[in-house]
Structure formats: C-alpha cells, structure tokens
Scaffold this motif. Structure first.
Motif, PDB file in Angstrom:
ATOM      1  N   ASP A   1       0.841  -1.194   0.000  1.00 30.53           N
ATOM      2  CA  ASP A   1       0.000   0.000   0.000  1.00 30.53           C
ATOM      3  C   ASP A   1       0.881   1.251   0.000  1.00 30.53           C
ATOM      4  N   PRO A   2       0.434   2.275  -0.679  1.00 35.99           N
ATOM      5  CA  PRO A   2       1.188   3.527  -0.585  1.00 35.99           C
ATOM      6  C   PRO A   2       0.961   4.146   0.798  1.00 35.99           C
ATOM      7  N   ARG A   3       1.908   4.982   1.235  1.00 38.60           N
ATOM      8  CA  ARG A   3       1.720   5.675   2.519  1.00 38.60           C
ATOM      9  C   ARG A   3       2.220   7.110   2.385  1.00 38.60           C
ATOM     10  N   ILE A   4       1.782   7.935   3.301  1.00 39.83           N
ATOM     11  CA  ILE A   4       2.215   9.335   3.338  1.00 39.83           C
ATOM     12  C   ILE A   4       3.723   9.376   3.577  1.00 39.83           C
ATOM     13  N   GLU A   5       4.466   9.953   2.662  1.00 36.89           N
ATOM     14  CA  GLU A   5       5.922  10.023   2.817  1.00 36.89           C
ATOM     15  C   GLU A   5       6.399  11.423   3.163  1.00 36.89           C
TER      16      GLU A   5
END
Lengths: 377, 377, 377, 377
Positions: D19-23
């Motif tokens: 899953d993508p996440r806030i970077e």
C-alpha cells in the motif's frame, strides 16, 4: 525583538514585541536586513486605514532565513531572500494563475489578497522589525545570491520595483511606445525605470516636487512640472498631437492639486486627456472603496471623464501588483546590471530612527524619496 | 434614390436624395439589400447627438457592389458585401494595427474614428437608402458568398454581431469562464451568442424586458430579470461567492432603473459588484463625452465605484468595435452553421416603413428587438 | 537609370536599365538614397536561387518620393521614406492581420509573400538602383523625418533591424530573460540589439568571425566563438544549468562548421540543446524548400533533433519578417536615440562599386559586415 | 493492494503490491475510482520505453482522498479529485509560470517534468491500482463535486481532455478558424472536441480507422480517411486553396502509413503541406529523443519538410500538456454540460481485466478507443 509599532495616528514607536515563531510546517522566519518605508504605510500612519493600535508596520522586507517549518524544502536556513508584499497560498485559483495579489486563502477577512503589516490584509505582522514570519515560505520567498551585494537594489523587489513594473504591464508598454507617468514617488520612478528597460521610446514623468523630478531625469525620463507647465501641451507636442501610447497612474486617491487640495479624479482625468485613442492606462496608485477622511469620495466613488475614455476606446488596468509574477526577472536584471532601482534611495537608517523617518516622509520633506531601515545590522 | 432622412428630433422621413457617386478612385457604390436600425440610431433620433437635419441615417449595411473606382481591385461589381460601420483608410497607424474604429484619416472632424450616418463621424451618408458610397472599398468591404443565402445573418456583420463579440474580447471571455452581460438588446444578445461560441461555461444576461430575456434563454444563456431578483444573489450563488470571471456592459449612458430613471453609473456599479477580483469588464454600451440631455452627466463624467474596482484589480476595456478585426471569422461561423445571429430579428420591412419602425423601436415596444429594412428589394 | 544587375552566378554589373514608371494609381516612384547589400542577396549571387539574368538586385531600400499615382494620398512627393522589403497589398487577409510577409495578392507566382529584386517574390525590380517603383505606396511606405539625419540608421528599417527584432518576437524575448543568438551577421547583430532594447538580462551571440563577435560585444552582448569554446558549456554555466530562455537562429540553411562544411541542421541542433525546457526559438535565418546546390537537403528536408525539442516542450517560430509590424516603432527608437543600428555599417560606397562589394561580402572578407550603396548621392 | 504491474514487454499482471503511505507532510493518498489506459502506456508495454519490470502502470487517475499529510490544508479526506498526470512541486519557476509539465523539482532524474507510472518521469508509482500516493497534494489535486456524477467525463481531466485542449492552444485555435487534426485516438478526438468548444468554424480529423473516424463525426468534425482520399485535396477544397489555419499532430513518433510501416516524419510533412502560410501547428503526439526500436530515428532526429515550414512562416508548439493550466475550466465545462468527453469511452472494466485490455488496445482492435478501469468499485 524590536519592531516599529503603530500606536495611533501620526504616532509610531520602536518597541519590544514577541519574537515570531513557526506556526505552520510551511512557515519560515526571516531575519530582516532591510525594510523600506512605503508611501502606502502613510495611509495607516495618517489614520486613514483603520489600523489597530499595536500593529507592527512594514511590507517591503528582505533578509536571511533563520528557521523553516518541517514542510519547507526549497528554501533553506541561511538563504538570502526577498519577501513579496503580497502573501499567497500557492494553491488557490488566483495564485495558480499568477494573481498572488488576490490570494483566496491567505486573508481570513474574506477579501481576496493578503499582506504584511497592513489593515484588512490579514493577521500578518509587518517587517519593520528584527524578524518576520513568512507563511507558505517555499511559494512566497524569492532566493537572492548570498552575501550583501546589491542589498539596496534587491530591497526594491518586495514592492516598489515590481509595482512600477506592473504599471508598465497594465499600460501595455512595449518597445518604441511613448509613456506618460503621473507621480514621481518611488513607484512612479520605478515605473519610469521599467518603461526604459522595456524599450519605450519616450518616457514622461509628471509631478511638482523638484527633487523627485530630478530623479526622473536621472533615470532618462523627461520631467514635467505640472505646477509650471501644461502637461497636455508637452505631451501633444511630443506626439504629433496624438497623445501618449501608454499612461500610468502612480498617485492614487490622495491626488492633490498644486495648492495641496485633494481631487481623487484629477489624475484620471488628465490621463484620459493625454493618452491616445486606442491607448492603455495602468493604475497602480492606490484607490480604496472607503475613505472616511475624504469629503469628495468617502465611498470610493470617483467621478472622472468616463465618456471621453469610452470615446477614445481606452483600456484601463488596475490593482495591486502580484509581485511574484515579475520579481525573478527584475532580480536578474539587477544582477546583470541592467536595472539599478537603488538610485531612488535617499536615506538608510537604523530601526530606531523609524519614528523620525515616518514624520519627515509623511511631510514629504525635500529629499526624502525612499527610506530604508536596516533592523538586523 | 430613396433614403431615410432625419428631419429633427423624433422625425424621420423616406425621401428622395441625390444618388451617391464615385468621388475617389478608391470608392465603391453598393446597392443596399439590407440595412438595420440600430439602438444607437436612437441617439440622434431623440435629439441627443446633434445630428443636422437632412442627414441620411443608418450604419448597419450590406448589399451588392454596382460600381467601383479606378483603383479598386479586390472588390468587383456584382460582389455581395458587408459594410462595416466604421470607415478606415487602411494605411494610418490605427488601421494598420487593427483599430479601424479609430482611423486617423477618414474623419475630417479630427476625432479618431469615422462612420456612416452618424454625427461627428465624418461626412459619410447613412445606408438606410437604396445606395451607399463606400470609401477605401478594397480595405473596408467584406466579401460574402453571392446570392441571398444567410442574408439576415450576414446583415448582423456590419455592427451588432462584431460589437457583441468585441465585448467578449474586451472582457477576456475564454473557454470555461463565466460571463455576465448587462443589457439584452441586440448587442447584448450578440455578446451572449459570442460568449457561447467562445466556450464560456456560464452566460448570464440581465435586463427587465421579458421578450429580450426570452431571446437570451433561446441563445442558451441564463436570463436575470433585475426588476424581479437580485443580480448579485444570482451571480454569487452560481459562482461559489466569487463573482463572474467576465462582465459585459451592453447598455450605455442611458442606463435606467426599473422605474425608467436614468443613472449612467448604475450598470458600471453593478458590474464592479458582480465581477470577481482579477476579472475583466468589456464596455460596449455607448458612453459619450457630452450629453446635453443629461442632468447627471452632461459632460460625460460618470461617478462610479472606482475604489472597489481598483481593490478588485479589474481590467476594463472600452470603445467602439473595430469590425474588420472580427467580421471575416464571424462570417465563416455563419457559413458553417456555428453562428445564427439572425435569431434576434423581429421585423423585416420595406424602406418606406422606416418612420413607423423608428417610432416603435424607440418606444421599446414589446417584440421590437431588431428591425431590418430591405431598400433594394 | 543605373542599376545593379545580376548577369549570372558571381557576376553582377552596374548597368543602364529603363526608368521605372507609375503602373498603377497606387504606385509611387522613390529616388533611392541608400540601398544595402543583404546576406540573402548572396543566395542568387551564388546561383542558389534561380534568379534570371538581367534582374535588378536589392531589397533594402530607402529614399525620396519623386512621383505618386493618382490614388496615393498619404505619401507625398518629397517625402523621405523607408521601403519595407516585403510588398503588401494592404487589403488581403494576411496583410490585414499584420502578415505583410505573406501577402496573398502581390505575388503572381502564387506563393504568399512578395518582395523586390528576389527570385520567386514577384515581378518587382530591386532597389540597388537610382530609382524604384513601389506598389501600394500608401500602405507600404514608412514616413521618415525629412533631411538626411540618421540615414545610416533608417536604412536598416527596410530589413535587417526589423528582421532581427522579429527574431526576438518569435523567441518571446522579454525583460529579464536570457537569449542566445546564433549568427553574428547583420541580422544576428540586430537581434542582439533588439534583445537588449527589450530588456533581456543576458544576450549571447555565437559565431566564429572575430570582427562580428567584436561588434556583438560593442552592442553589449557576450560573444561566444564556437570554434574556440563549447557553446553549451558557456550557456549552461551562465544559466545554472537550465539553458537560455530564448534562442534565435540567424544563420539559415547554409550553416557551416568551423571547417566551412555545410550542415543545415547544425544550428537547429545546438539551439535545441541550449534553450531551456518550455523555452522558445525564433528562426529568422533563411531555410528553403528547394536547394539544388545542397547535397544534404536538396528538398529542404532537414533532419534535426526533433525528439529532444518535443521533450523540452519548445515553441518554434519561423519565417520572413513582416516589416511593417515593427518599423514604425523602431524608427521612433532611432529618433529618440534608444536604437543605433548604424553601428554595424562597415562600408558606404557609390553604386558603381557594387560588383566589388558583392565579391568581398560573399567571401566574408574580414570587416565586411554591412555595405550601404548610395545611388542618388 | 492490487495494481497493474509491468513484468516485461507485452506482459502485465494484476498483482499485490505494498500500500502507498504518506511520505511527506505534503502528500495525500487517493483511493482510485477510475484509471484509464492511455496510448502512451503502450510505449512501455511494447518495450519501447525502458520501463523496469515491477513498475505499476497508469497516469490517468481520479478518486477519493483517504488520507492527507500534516501540511495539506486545501484538500480534505473525502474529497473527490482528479489527479493530473504531471506532478508539480508548485514552487519552482516552471510550476509558477504554469508549466507543471516541466517541474524542476519533482523529477530526481534531472529532466524537467515528472509523472506517475512512466519511465524517466521520477519514482512515482502509477494509478492503475487501488490507491495512489500524490505528492504536493494541495497543489496538484483538482477538486470535483462529491458523488459519482460525471465520473466518465471527469476521468478525462487527468490527461486526454487537457492534452487535446493543449493541442488547440498550441495551434492557436480561435473562433472562426479552420483546424485539421491528424490522429483520431483519444487525444485527437479530445482535440476535435476542444476545437469545437473554442468556436472553430471547421474541424477535420484524419485517420484510417473507421470506428475512430465515426466518433470524430459524432463530435461534429469532418472525418478524412487518409487511406481512401487525399488529405490535401479535401483541405484545399474546403479552404479556397489556402490551407487550414491550425494543425494538430495527435499521432507521435510511431506514425505509420496505411500499410503499417512507421514514418516518424509523415504526419509532420502532411501538416506543413496543409496548414496555411502564417498558420500554427500544435504537436501533442509524443516524440522522443531516443527510440531503440526505431530504424529511422533511433536518436529522435526526424527529417521533415523544414524548408517549406520556414517559407510558410509557421509557428510550431510542442510538448506535454501542463494539465493544471486547463483542468479547472474543462471541469466547469463538463459540469455545465458544454463538454462531454466521456463519449469516447468504449470499455469500462474491473482492474482484473487490465491484461486483456492492454492486449486488445495495443492491437488497436476495432472499437477499443478508450478503456476505463474501476479499481475501487
């Protein structure tokens, strides 16, 4: 820190105020190396702008970044920066389209447009102080070469140089065109400098103050002293009776005749008279929708020669300058030696002398064209 | 030949006058197939424009070329042509730059700009007549496909369609923008048609005459009856409180309230109110530098909400339409079926009925939107 | 009268030819005071342009009007005039829109665009002669102040100064932008002069001829000798690795490397390399659809770095300059002392010395930058 | 989450990825409701773009915001948004000036310009997946009305509708002008739709696929099947032999003749042939600086009819569309019913069917014009 504080009409003091601090991850703190006093600082100074007592003045600011918020990436601590007088969020429709002068986000009062140290432009303290908080720092700050070179030129990038330039843009100044500018204050002079840089064939500057007209001629413009000669005669003679291609209003609602009486319509009428049919007028002098101090136009309703303007088919551009649209290019012109806006500087003072400077500048004492304060030096 | 002659305020007659003849090698004579009555014909009709008795009226003309001067090459006898209402010499600076509305040569009175059948626009007879002399014919005449197709569309090319289009140009109408137009006369309706053609997302037309508002809605615009609802409320609701991107003034100095009282500043004030900050206003309604019939603005000086306009940073464009800048493209839009300006035509009459038509049109009788005269049929 | 006549490749003579005469009521005859030799005169001179033997050369002309046709009104006998190299009818669509370089009427060969003394540009004799017939005189001629002042500046108004300026227009030169110009011939130098007048922050001129590079630096530009240093290195150093904002091609299809070998794509490739992403390129150097003398591109098909241009999102403008769009403004800049295009003049010669001048100019002998002939003096 | 993964030439799979996440505090996560397959996805699919195996594809994305970083203020969780295919930082010079297609910050590879799921456009995963991380979310995301209305129209706002519109901008399409578009793929069809919205008088679309030409005619354009008739004949007949005012290249470097053989210069040559002198060409079809798969132009050097282009004085605009410059206005045109880009949609599929869709779309199977994937439904 120390700051120039408005304590009521005609009363400013240099006082201790709280240091600014990072309030949002997008903020930066700038240590102010130079902050100029602007003609529009005189509106609140004279009590004509509803400024609350205790406000810190100043919207012409530059300095060194001393701290940045956690989401600031482009700007770094130690960077030397110019702070545009308008505050933009960078992501509203107006900012995106280059109208940072009408940011829809930054001003909680609801009117488009926000700025530092000015009534109704949002809750942002002015920069005639040792430090300044800059919101949306990555978007708003213009990077300058580090060091101290060109300090007095670069300090004009926060307002008067882009504002003068904006006048030439609104007036569609282009190579070979003739330009008449009313008002030889800092903004009018910067408009004259800009017009020359843009390749105008003829630039006229109208005022009645000899020191300012002298600066106009040093910038290569032809000065016209309206208290001594007919502006219309000079312009018509110089343009084979057609009128100037471009006109710039750099005076504003406090326009007054040679006797000192205010006539908010006076300069507009003259521009309609001396600009050629099909020409353009750029109005960078400030007009306001309310002016309690005015008998003639308390509601900002100005009666000018509109029928004649229509018959000539004039185009009229107005409003505050969106500084970011121009400041990068004007900076590069300074660096390359094409522009030298510092030539209008009359005084450089420490912050402590701000009260005297306001007093003399407000009285338009001879020779007080442009005052720079150097808080951090 | 027969022509519509002005004999004094509210008095026109269809009378015999001398036939026009070639006066310069650059002239052409046009047999008029259609000549429209224009709202601005009512200014002289009502005695508000200093028209000398005996003048032939009419500046919205089209027809067939019947004779050309010896230096006319592009236009041929037999060509069907539209005659722009402005007369340009084709070689002065303004004509060269596309401002045929401000030709420096054609008008011996000295003011830039010349036209047919209108006071102070030079010694050119009007075209509500069987024939018309056209100076600088190669430059001024627009060629149309021969025959009679699209006659009622093409006749709009001499003035109202380009003038409405000019409003959208001055107001910077572009795809996706919202537009508010004051005035649902022929010019306002043509502005609405033009705004739709240019891809506006929303077009509002403000008036109080039901027949005209109905035409606006037939053109795809949203009508606003200002005698029934608040223009500001409608526009702000439709634009998330920001105001319309573009405003068009298609009323002019005879703007009047619902009671019929004239207020030359009324529409300008409303536009400043409902156009968004950074927006543009195009003023195609006629304003004049002198109006003896007006108490409020006999010298053309109109007191409007200038301070608010400045605060919003509005751009304002004014003046007569330079027809040639647009008419070629509008013609092609008619031919391809994209534009159908004829939909505003309410009456087609023989020349003889001009006096009645003037009377009813001047009284704004219901349903008298646009009258075409057909002299040569 | 006497005229410079092309008698075959590398062979011109000063010979007697018939005097020109008024052929249309719109013609004027001009007594030529100055006619320049242009780099593009060398295309026919070298036999690369299919010029018929017997043709009179010369398209950079100015002089005094000695006779006018019966329908000429604006221009008077005795007027001093500049003759734009392109001939426009003034009433076709292209002329109306300012593209006199693509007049649809004047050239009976069918290709848009007509001119003097050049193959395929219509049946118009050149002006390296005592007199010249000018068609559509009212439209084409630019009025100059009478007398002899600024003769060597004004003579640049017929071609090279507007052409150089056109390059800056096509390349979107604006205040504060950086500009790189390939070619330090007359046109490239005039582009450099124009770029400075328009407020460029940096102007670079690339060539390998020392005398021409020296002139570039006298005009305030930074010379780059491509035979000695890498153009890319210099530009990238000066622009923080981004490339120049604007690029101008002032060389044309005969571009050659330091060894003299022709590579029609060479300069285009370099421009694509050194102009920044989103930048613009103006191509005023001449490219042709057929060049029998070329091995690489006999059909005008040039293979350049198109994929890289697309990736950068460049805008490319091309074509002959429409002189009338600019010459009025450039004239005024000369009169006001802002522009001094005469500084590129290397030789002033009587008509008789034209053959020698052609020979030396064609050989690019050092110091032969720009030759003026003075037929009528 | 599930995503469409490139596993090598002609091999894509729907696979589980992280899953993508806030970077960064400026990021947002978008749950993808619709992701389209684009013609330029076929470049990596066919192995012509050096895409690393394991990459997630897809740059035409829209959805619902599910999470925002701590410095994101304008965009809120729950907002429905369109994700422009280009990623801009919002504060570099190019972003500020509206060239988000050439952002100087977002792409660590150094080339200006960044995007999702495309080789050399930076480390950003594609959106043919259940979720997508969007950097600089406040700057990049376009707000849409909540709900599901217009889903298939709004999904065109991420790329093909603005890209088609960009073609009309580069080609200077304006009311009354004629336009010829090469390529009836999604982008060409959107250019045709845009040209009509902008008021073109005539729109021609050239292709050889009958289904696509049929869509062109449904959009009101005139289809030209180049395998059946001469494009030049049709255009010249329709434009009195002058050529079209505006040309649009919507094909790109894989242009091929009726037999399927590639000729990267073919469409450019045709455009130079059929666009009128003084006209403009917008090139939105993709050209690349390197194409290992091409024999003719492996280095992106295309040999087209440059000499003829110069002789005509054409202006040529190129490059990727800066989506943000247009998407707000195009969204409003959809909401107001002026634009209906969904009419080109041929297939709506669940994410799982992506492999089949790629295969058929790549083979240009009849009727596979535009495929939408709906990952989150």
């Amino acid at each position: 820190m120390k700051a120039v504080v408005f304590n009521g009409p005609y009363t400013v003091g240099v006082q201790e105020v709280d240091d600014p601090r990072i309030e949002s991850p997008l903020d930066a703190i700038v240590s102010i190396t130079t902050a100029n006093i602007c003609g529009s600082d005189l509106h609140p100074y004279e009590g004509r702008a509803d400024m609350p007592a205790g406000s810190v003045l100043g919207h012409e600011n530059m300095g060194i970044v001393t701290e940045v918020g956690s989401a600031v990436n482009r700007v770094k601590v130690g960077d030397r920066v110019s702070v545009p007088f308008n505050i933009g969020c960078g992501t509203c429709r107006n900012c995106e389209e280059g109208f940072t002068s009408a940011c829809l986000t930054a001003n909680p009062e609801g009117t488009p447009g926000a700025g530092y140290g000015y009534p109704k432009m949002g809750p942002y303290r002015g920069g005639q102080a040792e430090q300044l908080r800059v919101p949306w720092a990555d978007f708003n700050l213009l990077l300058l070469p580090r060091g101290t070179d060109f300090e007095n030129d670069f300090t004009m990038l926060s307002d008067v140089f882009p504002t003068g330039y904006h006048g030439t843009e609104l007036a569609h100044v282009a190579p070979g065109r003739s330009v008449v500018i009313f008002g030889a204050g800092a903004v009018g002079l910067m408009a004259a400098h800009s017009a020359a840089i843009r390749g105008a064939s003829q630039v006229f500057v109208v005022d009645k103050e000899k020191d300012r007209l002298h600066l106009a001629s040093e910038l290569g413009a032809t000065p016209i002293d309206f208290s001594q000669e007919s502006v219309e005669d000079v312009i018509m003679d110089a343009t084979r009776g057609l009128g100037a291609d471009c006109g710039i209003e750099a005076v504003g609602y406090q326009a007054h005749d040679a006797s000192g009486e205010e006539h908010p319509e006076m300069v507009l009428d003259e521009l309609v008279g001396v600009v050629r049919a099909t020409g353009s007028i750029g109005v960078i002098g400030v007009y306001v929708p309310e002016d309690p101090a005015s008998d003639e136009a308390p509601d900002g309703r100005v009666q000018f020669n509109w029928g004649a303007a229509w018959e000539k088919g004039l185009t009229i551009g107005t409003g505050q300058c969106p500084v970011k649209r121009y400041n990068r290019y004007l900076r590069d012109l300074i660096i390359e030696g094409v522009a030298t806006p510092s030539m209008i500087v009359s005084h450089e003072l420490p912050l402590e002398e701000a009260p005297t400077a306001y007093e003399k500048f407000d009285r338009r004492e001879e020779g007080w064209t442009k005052v720079l304060l150097h808080p951090a030096s």
